[in-house]
Scaffold this motif. Sequence first.
Motif, short mmCIF file in Angstrom:
data_model
loop_
_atom_site.label_atom_id
_atom_site.label_comp_id
_atom_site.label_asym_id
_atom_site.label_seq_id
_atom_site.Cartn_x
_atom_site.Cartn_y
_atom_site.Cartn_z
N THR A 48 0.59 -1.29 0.00
CA THR A 48 0.05 -0.06 -0.01
C THR A 48 0.70 1.33 -0.05
OG1 THR A 48 -0.14 -0.12 2.41
CG2 THR A 48 -1.98 -1.16 1.31
N VAL A 77 -6.42 5.53 -4.05
CA VAL A 77 -6.29 5.49 -5.50
C VAL A 77 -7.51 4.75 -5.73
CG1 VAL A 77 -4.96 3.92 -7.00
CG2 VAL A 77 -3.54 5.12 -5.46
N THR A 78 -8.20 5.19 -7.18
CA THR A 78 -9.16 4.63 -7.80
C THR A 78 -8.44 3.69 -8.99
OG1 THR A 78 -9.49 6.76 -9.11
CG2 THR A 78 -10.96 6.29 -6.95
N VAL A 79 -9.30 2.93 -9.35
CA VAL A 79 -8.91 1.96 -10.38
C VAL A 79 -10.13 1.58 -11.35
CG1 VAL A 79 -8.04 -0.34 -11.19
CG2 VAL A 79 -7.30 0.68 -8.96
N GLU A 104 -6.68 1.25 -2.14
CA GLU A 104 -7.58 1.55 -3.45
C GLU A 104 -9.00 2.01 -2.61
OE1 GLU A 104 -10.41 -1.23 -6.55
OE2 GLU A 104 -9.02 -2.06 -5.24
N GLU A 106 -13.05 2.04 -3.41
CA GLU A 106 -14.05 1.83 -4.47
C GLU A 106 -15.31 2.16 -3.52
OE1 GLU A 106 -15.89 -1.65 -7.49
OE2 GLU A 106 -14.96 -2.46 -5.31
N THR A 113 -4.69 -3.04 -1.90
CA THR A 113 -4.51 -3.83 -3.23
C THR A 113 -3.21 -3.93 -3.88
OG1 THR A 113 -6.76 -2.84 -3.71
CG2 THR A 113 -5.61 -3.32 -5.56
N LYS A 126 -5.47 -6.92 -10.51
CA LYS A 126 -5.69 -6.37 -9.61
C LYS A 126 -6.20 -7.06 -8.44
CE LYS A 126 -9.59 -4.18 -8.61
NZ LYS A 126 -10.88 -3.44 -8.65
N ARG A 128 -6.73 -7.88 -4.19
CA ARG A 128 -6.90 -7.32 -2.69
C ARG A 128 -6.69 -8.48 -1.61
NH1 ARG A 128 -12.77 -4.77 -4.16
NH2 ARG A 128 -12.37 -3.00 -5.32
#
Length: 332
Positions: A48, A77-79, A104, A106, A113, A126, A128
């Motif tokens: 992380t 962070v967004t993915v 991450e 969401e 992640t 990706k 987790r």
Amino acid sequence: MDHEKAVRAAAVQISPVLFSREGTTEKVLDAIASAAQEEVQLIVFPETFVPYYPYFSFVQPPVVMGKAHMQLYEEAVTVPGAVVDAISRAARSYEMVVVLGVNEREGGSLYNTQLIFDADGTLGLKRRKITPTYHERMVWGQGDGAGLAVLETAVGRLGALACWEHYNPLARYALMAQQEEIHCGQFPGSMVGQIFADQMEVTMRHHALESGCFVVNATGWLTPEQKQQITADEKLQKVLSGGCYTAIISPEGVPLCDPVTEGEGMAIADLDFSLITKRKRMMDSVGHYSRPDLLQLQVNQQAWAVMQSAPTVPLPEQDSPLSSEPIPHPVD
């Protein structure tokens, strides 16, 4: 497997820019560029790392960590997103496989992640962390079995786990059974003291031996000033020390270069894939040394979701018996 293949790998020990997704991402890009000058083909960053590991959750009680937790949400962070795009461009530009740990976000949840970018910039995996550890459960949600996958990349078959996932032997075996050639380990670093580093070394070398694969392990690093930023309590600052073991291990359990245990730096080594066969000739845990007639592993590798669409049921046609015949009634 190409037995004559050799891959140059780097494990990065590095400190984040606390409280800044943008600043830490710049450090990642700088490290990738520096590694490219060393002809590195695979680079692994700590757990992380973007924007930073939630060290606050280890030294603060839940009742007072709300502000720090909210700030992590804001910097997460967004993915897909800008961070993913930036790392993808760098991976493609330098033709380098990149393994990066991120917080991450969401929706309303955060996850630990691991992102694996192939040398063409594609985000290949990706995953987790399946079970956050101890204090981390106040910060992150749980991952699922879809992330227990080995990815075919430009440098070989890659698998990854984060921190104490390595103490889940079935999770490790799931990757081993998929013929993992390079294992990427990620830890936060700067925690718990020397005992954490000692345990990490044992764990990483054991996985290399048991799986017959290379292990590239990266840990983070906090400066004295950063420890003061996280907590003003000098006793707790000591807790945020040690626990660093950035290293590269051969399939025979042998370190291939000097580990990095203090400060920032890179462990760099060449991986000779003939060593995989040399090790597995003696002991192949998922081949000739396994007993599937006695012991087997079942893994649910489906991704889970809180809502799934139900199958559509077609309406009956007008001239079908269901629509034309009268509905029978019970006889008195």
